[in-house]
Design an enzyme around this catalytic site. Structure first.
Site: not given
Ligand code: TXE
Length: 485
Positions: A177, A252, A286, A389
């Site tokens: 996903k 991660e 990240c 962050e």
């Molecule tokens: O991450 P999300 P996002 C951090 C960064 C960013 C924050 C949110 O601070 O602002 O995370 O980013 C799916 N159950 N990083 O919105 O919300 C969602 O659809 C299962 C660090 O990208 O965590 C997407 O596919 N899945 C990071 C994925 O999770 C769920 C890189 C990530 O979404 C869910 C990116 C749920 N309840 C953002 N809710 C890194 N470490 O590299 C959402 N998702």
């Protein structure tokens, strides 16, 4: 919405299919702020269909020889490289990152992820233990079944391939996903997997939102392994969903990474490396070094030269080959960046560079999500701006007086993902690296990646490690077989 907008369909059982409910989400191009395609808005019904396909494919795929699995994954890598320009352009349009970055980092790394695990499975070692004259023990590492792979928007194909490749290389089937914000290259990858001869149902990609698709994946009783990359807040929800079902989970998550420059460092290298670790992908990695600490005797010189180099980064249309700074991935993320820049000033910080959107680049990008590389000085170490962050082109620079002080600063965060240390005193490099609480420490470099090493974070940056042997172990189940003599 242009009528001919491309529809990003689900890929289930080897077929591209519309969501059962027929609903699609607008897919916004960050550089223009306008929809340019549509993403399937799926729900638990598609997850169930994908589980059925993955379950059906598992018997055949898990019995396929490592050599045959390797051959297909190598073919996928070849096809990614064949379509590099098309994939890079799609990645750039979908994420807002410079085309040059997608072309040199994201897409080549996706190919190398498939190539690495395609060959790793041909050379894995098996363990055996002779128990005196009593027994002979050997360990089988078997595929676990269906893996749920959930990835974020910042490095879409790079991070998704980092999960898909090891999961299926060892014989699992998978339901992936991607982020609903950046689904295009995952969609294109499905066509390449089919062209490479990946059997139907081995890889299934279900598009949609976290709550409607991500959550059902983490809650599904037949998906026993979850690999998640994303924010810490969501990572906690994933862990909560998996715990009652005793799923194997790898998380991660976010980071607030220290970048430490000692006065004896090669400042030319440290400044160039720090500009890159601060603003690569508009700071949306990240692993970015968003908290810069400089030994006081070198502080003024470093700041002046760092500001000069950062100010020369070429912002522009992501599709322009000369662009080094593209757009932020979306309005929500841009608002988050603006919030923290305002907060930093309320916390006593001084905007030494940037701090606002650039002048409109061209008509096409007039309503895009752009923000200048931003440097903030004069903040207290433990303020919110230095602890939370931001995930955008914003860094803080703070002086320090001694090694013990800066190690305390570096570790004063709930995160523990990565760090950089710049010094030419290698005894000090080893000493400091051992004391910093992060999963990776780069010395006199940044983002040098060897796929064989364990990769991941401590504290609220994650659980478990991906990469190399760790990934192959994560996606397999060890079974010890003991034969009496
Ligand atoms: O991450 P999300 P996002 C951090 C960064 C960013 C924050 C949110 O601070 O602002 O995370 O980013 C799916 N159950 N990083 O919105 O919300 C969602 O659809 C299962 C660090 O990208 O965590 C997407 O596919 N899945 C990071 C994925 O999770 C769920 C890189 C990530 O979404 C869910 C990116 C749920 N309840 C953002 N809710 C890194 N470490 O590299 C959402 N998702």
């Amino acid at each position: 919405m242009t009528k001919t907008a491309e529809k990003i369909q689900n890929f289930i059982d080897g077929q591209f299919v519309d969501p059962v409910g027929g609903k699609y989400l607008d897919n916004i191009e960050p550089a223009t702020g306008k929809p340019y395609s549509q993403v399937a808005d799926s729900d638990t019904r598609e997850v169930d269909l994908a589980v059925a396909a993955a379950e059906k494919a598992f018997a055949g795929w898990s019995q396929t020889s490592a050599a045959d699995r390797s051959r297909i994954l190598l073919r996928i890598a070849d096809l990614i490289e064949r379509d590099l320009e098309k994939l890079a352009r799609a990645e750039s349009i979908d994420t807002g990152k410079p085309l040059s970055l997608a072309r040199t980092l994201d897409i080549p790394r996706a190919a190398s992820n498939f190539r690495f695990f395609a060959t790793a499975i041909l050379h894995t070692e098996s363990e055996a233990h002779i128990t005196d004259n009593v027994a002979f023990n050997y360990t089988l590492r078997q595929p676990r079944g269906i893996a749920g792979l959930i990835s974020p928007w910042n490095l879409p194909l790079y991070l998704l391939s980092w999960k898909i490749a090891p999961a299926i290389a060892v014989g699992n089937t998978a339901i992936a996903k991607p982020s609903e914000l950046t689904a295009m290259t995952a969609f294109l990858l499905c066509g390449l997997c089919r062209e490479a001869g990946l059997p139907n149902g081995v890889l299934n990609v279900v598009h949609g939102t976290g709550p409607n698709v991500g959550a059902p994946i983490t809650a599904h009783p037949k998906i026993g392994t979850i690999s998640f990359t994303g924010g810490t807040v969501t990572g906690r929800k994933v862990a909560e969903a998996c715990a009652p079902l005793f799923k194997k989970v790898s998380l991660e998550l976010g980071g607030k990474n220290p970048n430490i420059i000692f006065a004896d460092a090669d400042l030319d290298a440290a400044i160039a490396g720090s500009v890159r670790s601060s603003f690569a992908n508009q700071g949306q990695v990240c692993l970015c070094g968003s908290r810069i600490f400089v030994e006081r005797s070198a502080y003024a010189d470093f700041v002046n030269r760092f500001l000069d180099q950062a100010s020369k980064l070429k912002g522009g249309d992501p599709l322009d080959d000369k662009t080094e700074q593209g757009a932020i991935v979306g309005k929500t993320q841009l608002d988050k960046v603006k919030f923290y820049v305002d907060l930093a000033q309320k916390e006593g910080g001084k905007i030494a560079l940037g701090g606002k959107a650039p002048e409109p680049i061209n008509d096409r990008c007039r309503e895009g999500y752009f923000f200048k590389p931003t440097v903030i000085t004069g903040l207290p170490v433990s303020c919110r701006t230095n602890r939370e962050e931001i995930f955008g082109p914003v860094v803080t620079i703070t002086p320090f007086d001694n090694e013990e002080e800066v190690i305390g600063y570096a570790n004063d965060t709930e995160y523990g993902l990565a760090s950089s240390v710049w010094t030419q005193n290698l005894t000090r490099a080893h000493r400091v690296a051992e004391k910093i609480h992060t999963g990776t420490v780069w010395v006199n470099c940044w983002l040098v990646r060897d796929l064989r090493v364990p990769f991941g974070g401590m504290k609220q940056s994650g659980v478990g490690r991906e990469g190399g042997e760790e990934a192959l172990r994560f996606f397999t189940e060890p079974k010890n077989i003991c034969i009496a003599k």
